[in-house]
Scaffold this motif. Structure first.
Motif, PDB file in Angstrom:
ATOM      1  N   THR A 101       0.830  -1.202   0.000  1.00 43.17           N
ATOM      2  CA  THR A 101       0.000   0.000   0.000  1.00 43.17           C
ATOM      3  C   THR A 101       0.865   1.253   0.000  1.00 43.17           C
ATOM      4  OG1 THR A 101      -1.880  -1.046   1.106  1.00 43.17           O
ATOM      5  CG2 THR A 101      -1.663   1.331   1.357  1.00 43.17           C
ATOM      6  N   LEU A 102       1.878   1.281   0.847  1.00 47.30           N
ATOM      7  CA  LEU A 102       2.741   2.458   0.950  1.00 47.30           C
ATOM      8  C   LEU A 102       3.615   2.618  -0.288  1.00 47.30           C
ATOM      9  CD1 LEU A 102       3.768   2.209   4.713  1.00 47.30           C
ATOM     10  CD2 LEU A 102       2.015   3.651   3.667  1.00 47.30           C
ATOM     11  N   VAL A 103       4.032   1.504  -0.879  1.00 49.55           N
ATOM     12  CA  VAL A 103       4.815   1.577  -2.121  1.00 49.55           C
ATOM     13  C   VAL A 103       3.977   2.206  -3.231  1.00 49.55           C
ATOM     14  CG1 VAL A 103       5.803   0.177  -3.977  1.00 49.55           C
ATOM     15  CG2 VAL A 103       6.413  -0.294  -1.615  1.00 49.55           C
ATOM     16  N   ASN A 104       2.721   1.781  -3.340  1.00 47.80           N
ATOM     17  CA  ASN A 104       1.842   2.354  -4.361  1.00 47.80           C
ATOM     18  C   ASN A 104       1.485   3.801  -4.054  1.00 47.80           C
ATOM     19  OD1 ASN A 104       1.625  -0.021  -5.939  1.00 47.80           O
ATOM     20  ND2 ASN A 104       0.054  -0.836  -4.581  1.00 47.80           N
ATOM     21  N   ALA A 105       1.411   4.134  -2.760  1.00 45.96           N
ATOM     22  CA  ALA A 105       0.993   5.484  -2.375  1.00 45.96           C
ATOM     23  C   ALA A 105       2.091   6.513  -2.586  1.00 45.96           C
ATOM     24  CB  ALA A 105       0.560   5.492  -0.910  1.00 45.96           C
ATOM     25  N   THR A 106       3.358   6.112  -2.461  1.00 44.89           N
ATOM     26  CA  THR A 106       4.465   7.077  -2.497  1.00 44.89           C
ATOM     27  C   THR A 106       4.472   7.937  -3.762  1.00 44.89           C
ATOM     28  OG1 THR A 106       5.833   5.729  -1.033  1.00 44.89           O
ATOM     29  CG2 THR A 106       6.965   7.325  -2.447  1.00 44.89           C
ATOM     30  N   ASN A 331      -6.452  19.634  -2.530  1.00 45.55           N
ATOM     31  CA  ASN A 331      -5.260  20.462  -2.725  1.00 45.55           C
ATOM     32  C   ASN A 331      -4.579  20.811  -1.405  1.00 45.55           C
ATOM     33  OD1 ASN A 331      -5.899  20.472  -5.483  1.00 45.55           O
ATOM     34  ND2 ASN A 331      -7.161  22.292  -5.252  1.00 45.55           N
ATOM     35  N   ASN A 332      -4.882  20.042  -0.363  1.00 48.39           N
ATOM     36  CA  ASN A 332      -4.238  20.208   0.932  1.00 48.39           C
ATOM     37  C   ASN A 332      -3.154  19.139   1.061  1.00 48.39           C
ATOM     38  OD1 ASN A 332      -4.047  19.259   3.913  1.00 48.39           O
ATOM     39  ND2 ASN A 332      -4.890  21.323   4.063  1.00 48.39           N
ATOM     40  N   PRO A 333      -1.923  19.496   1.454  1.00 46.57           N
ATOM     41  CA  PRO A 333      -0.829  18.507   1.489  1.00 46.57           C
ATOM     42  C   PRO A 333      -1.163  17.259   2.295  1.00 46.57           C
ATOM     43  CG  PRO A 333       0.040  20.707   1.778  1.00 46.57           C
ATOM     44  CD  PRO A 333      -1.446  20.846   1.797  1.00 46.57           C
ATOM     45  N   TYR A 334      -1.755  17.444   3.454  1.00 45.06           N
ATOM     46  CA  TYR A 334      -2.073  16.286   4.283  1.00 45.06           C
ATOM     47  C   TYR A 334      -3.272  15.530   3.726  1.00 45.06           C
ATOM     48  CZ  TYR A 334       1.106  18.859   7.235  1.00 45.06           C
ATOM     49  OH  TYR A 334       2.205  19.536   7.695  1.00 45.06           O
ATOM     50  N   GLY A 335      -4.176  16.233   3.080  1.00 45.03           N
ATOM     51  CA  GLY A 335      -5.264  15.557   2.387  1.00 45.03           C
ATOM     52  C   GLY A 335      -4.753  14.726   1.225  1.00 45.03           C
ATOM     53  N   VAL A 336      -3.725  15.220   0.546  1.00 50.94           N
ATOM     54  CA  VAL A 336      -3.117  14.472  -0.552  1.00 50.94           C
ATOM     55  C   VAL A 336      -2.475  13.193  -0.026  1.00 50.94           C
ATOM     56  CG1 VAL A 336      -1.260  14.518  -2.269  1.00 50.94           C
ATOM     57  CG2 VAL A 336      -2.790  16.480  -2.044  1.00 50.94           C
ATOM     58  N   ILE A 337      -1.839  13.258   1.145  1.00 49.46           N
ATOM     59  CA  ILE A 337      -1.254  12.054   1.739  1.00 49.46           C
ATOM     60  C   ILE A 337      -2.345  11.016   1.989  1.00 49.46           C
ATOM     61  CG2 ILE A 337      -0.157  11.111   3.802  1.00 49.46           C
ATOM     62  CD1 ILE A 337       1.513  13.589   4.013  1.00 49.46           C
ATOM     63  N   ALA A 338      -3.449  11.458   2.611  1.00 56.14           N
ATOM     64  CA  ALA A 338      -4.544  10.529   2.905  1.00 56.14           C
ATOM     65  C   ALA A 338      -5.124   9.942   1.626  1.00 56.14           C
ATOM     66  CB  ALA A 338      -5.626  11.254   3.702  1.00 56.14           C
ATOM     67  N   ALA A 339      -5.328  10.772   0.605  1.00 54.65           N
ATOM     68  CA  ALA A 339      -5.871  10.282  -0.657  1.00 54.65           C
ATOM     69  C   ALA A 339      -4.902   9.326  -1.338  1.00 54.65           C
ATOM     70  CB  ALA A 339      -6.191  11.462  -1.574  1.00 54.65           C
ATOM     71  N   GLY A 340      -3.611   9.637  -1.274  1.00 58.62           N
ATOM     72  CA  GLY A 340      -2.613   8.751  -1.871  1.00 58.62           C
ATOM     73  C   GLY A 340      -2.578   7.397  -1.196  1.00 58.62           C
ATOM     74  N   PHE A 343      -5.771   5.422  -2.280  1.00 67.48           N
ATOM     75  CA  PHE A 343      -5.665   4.863  -3.628  1.00 67.48           C
ATOM     76  C   PHE A 343      -4.566   3.803  -3.699  1.00 67.48           C
ATOM     77  CE2 PHE A 343      -7.813   8.250  -6.480  1.00 67.48           C
ATOM     78  CZ  PHE A 343      -8.962   8.119  -5.717  1.00 67.48           C
ATOM     79  N   GLY A 344      -3.486   4.004  -2.930  1.00 70.91           N
ATOM     80  CA  GLY A 344      -2.445   2.985  -2.874  1.00 70.91           C
ATOM     81  C   GLY A 344      -2.972   1.688  -2.285  1.00 70.91           C
ATOM     82  N   GLY A 345      -3.829   1.803  -1.253  1.00 68.35           N
ATOM     83  CA  GLY A 345      -4.433   0.622  -0.668  1.00 68.35           C
ATOM     84  C   GLY A 345      -5.378  -0.082  -1.621  1.00 68.35           C
ATOM     85  N   LEU A 346      -6.140   0.701  -2.385  1.00 71.81           N
ATOM     86  CA  LEU A 346      -7.039   0.099  -3.369  1.00 71.81           C
ATOM     87  C   LEU A 346      -6.253  -0.676  -4.426  1.00 71.81           C
ATOM     88  CD1 LEU A 346      -9.636   2.983  -3.930  1.00 71.81           C
ATOM     89  CD2 LEU A 346      -9.998   0.834  -2.704  1.00 71.81           C
ATOM     90  N   ARG A 347      -5.137  -0.112  -4.850  1.00 74.35           N
ATOM     91  CA  ARG A 347      -4.308  -0.810  -5.847  1.00 74.35           C
ATOM     92  C   ARG A 347      -3.714  -2.084  -5.281  1.00 74.35           C
ATOM     93  NH1 ARG A 347      -0.435   3.407  -9.130  1.00 74.35           N
ATOM     94  NH2 ARG A 347      -2.045   4.447 -10.369  1.00 74.35           N
TER      95      ARG A 347
END
Length: 405
Positions: A101-106, A331-340, A343-347
């Motif tokens: 999940t974290l690999v896909n999210a990075t 467009n919030n940096p921490y929101g982008v982390i959560a969204a990433g 989506f990384g977890g979904l992948r």
């Protein structure tokens, strides 16, 4: 204005922001839940037993509901196990789902930050795909060409990746500032230039891996690889740390720096910023260069931390998914982390879901698109979940506001 009003105004603004963000995130959660419901319907439609029991629904409706429930439960449970934790694993292998999940999210976080940064300055960066490619190519070339000590080699390769994306994004900003060329057109065209440049490089010998009969670059030296975070058996690497640091940098840039204030002013109203004496064109170049640098860093982490070499699919769909991540993260940096991470977890979970239940991995793409669809239609979510419009009224405008601030 009285002194009492001066004291009360910041308090009112703080309260308004709390209500705004609270309602905004509530709408996001409701949008994600709605997308999962849509996915559940698709899972039931695709389940053979559910379709069979639907033929005699009016005779024995319980059979249909039972089969539908089990098909949805098993699919989403497998998705969760593939993304977070699988009880069938033990030891280090138990961390593999989180690692994937974290690999896909990075790269999604890094490229999403680049897209979000440009949106905040009023620019539509559709070129993260090309910026990822140039960052990956630059980092890989330094990684297999130079002979440097371990730590220095990693640093130089990462900087090269940032520089590759920075230059590619800076070209867009320069064209915008000097000629008025619309950034949507130039970023899309530069995507094609980067893709074809990569195809060319994978066919020349100084970039291609011996014996020069396949479209793959030389292998990055071990001294240039990003170190693993949880052991060599898991793929999560120091690229994740770079993604978090990049998010902190973007937050600091917009909230604490003079340059960030000027960038926000240009995004809010470029004409007013120009009247105030700000060099709007120069700031547009800087913003697109920063955005490209972040996307280039995403490409560098892919090559130096995951693949070890460059292929024609090095960028995948990361650049386009990054737009979705930026929108979902508002467009919030921490929101982008959560969204990433989402989506990384979904992948990551999609593979386990397909292998365990037979549900195609394409369902994840449907979920991602549906989430964004619901995010872009806040009035629909408010009406379905009977939410008050006060706290979340600005969700739709938040997306637009992120583009113009």
């Amino acid at each position: 204005m009285s002194s009492t009003s001066l004291v009360e105004e910041p308090a009112r603004e703080a309260k308004r922001r709390r209500l705004y963000w609270g309602g905004s995130w509530l709408l996001t959660v409701c949008a994600i839940f709605s997308a999962l419901l849509v996915g559940a319907v698709l899972i039931v439609v695709g389940d053979e037993q559910s379709r069979a029991s639907a033929q005699y629904f009016f005779s024995y409706p319980w059979d249909f509901f039972a089969n539908a429930w089990y098909s949805v439960r098993d699919a989403y449970l497998a998705l969760l196990q593939g993304a977070v934790y699988n009880p069938n694993f033990s030891g280090t292998a138990a961390l593999r789902p989180v690692s994937e999940t974290l690999v896909n999210a990075t790269p999604l976080i890094l490229a999403g930050l680049g897209v979000a940064l440009s949106f905040r300055v009023g620019l539509f960066n559709i070129g993260a795909q090309g910026q990822i490619i140039t960052g990956a190519v630059s980092a890989a070339w330094v990684g297999f060409t130079l002979d440097l000590p371990v730590v220095l080699h990693v640093v130089v390769a990462v900087v090269a990746g940032i520089a590759g994306g920075l230059v590619w994004g800076g070209i867009v900003g320069l064209l915008k500032a000097r000629t008025g060329a619309h950034e949507v057109i130039t970023t899309i065209m530069l995507n094609y230039v980067a893709i074809n440049l990569l195809t060319y490089l994978l066919g020349v010998r100084w970039f291609q891996r011996p014996p020069y009969n396949q479209a793959i670059s030389s292998q990055v030296d071990a001294s240039a690889e990003l170190p693993p975070l949880l052991g060599s058996s898991l793929r999560v690497n120091a690229g994740l740390v770079l993604a978090v640091l990049a998010a902190v940098f973007v937050w600091w840039l917009f909230e604490r720096s003079r340059l960030g204030f000027r960038l926000r002013a240009v995004g809010a109203n470029p004409n007013a910023a120009r009247t105030a004496g700000m060099a709007v064109g120069r700031l547009q170049v800087v913003s697109m260069a920063f955005a490209g640098g972040l996307a280039g860093l995403a490409g560098a982490t892919q090559v130096l931390g995951v693949t070890g070499s460059v292929t024609s699919s090095v960028a995948g769909n990361i650049g386009f998914d990054a737009i979705t991540v930026a929108l979902l993260g508002r467009n919030n940096p921490y929101g982008v982390i959560a969204a990433g991470v989402l989506f990384g977890g979904l992948r990551a979970g999609a593979v386990q879901m397909q292998s365990a239940t037979g549900v195609p991995v394409d369902l994840v793409g449907v979920l991602q698109a549906t989430i964004v669809l619901f995010i872009a239609a806040p009035a629909l979510i408010r009406s379905v979940f009977r939410l008050r419009s006060g706290g979340g009224a600005g969700v739709g405008s938040e997306l637009a506001g992120g583009w113009t601030r």
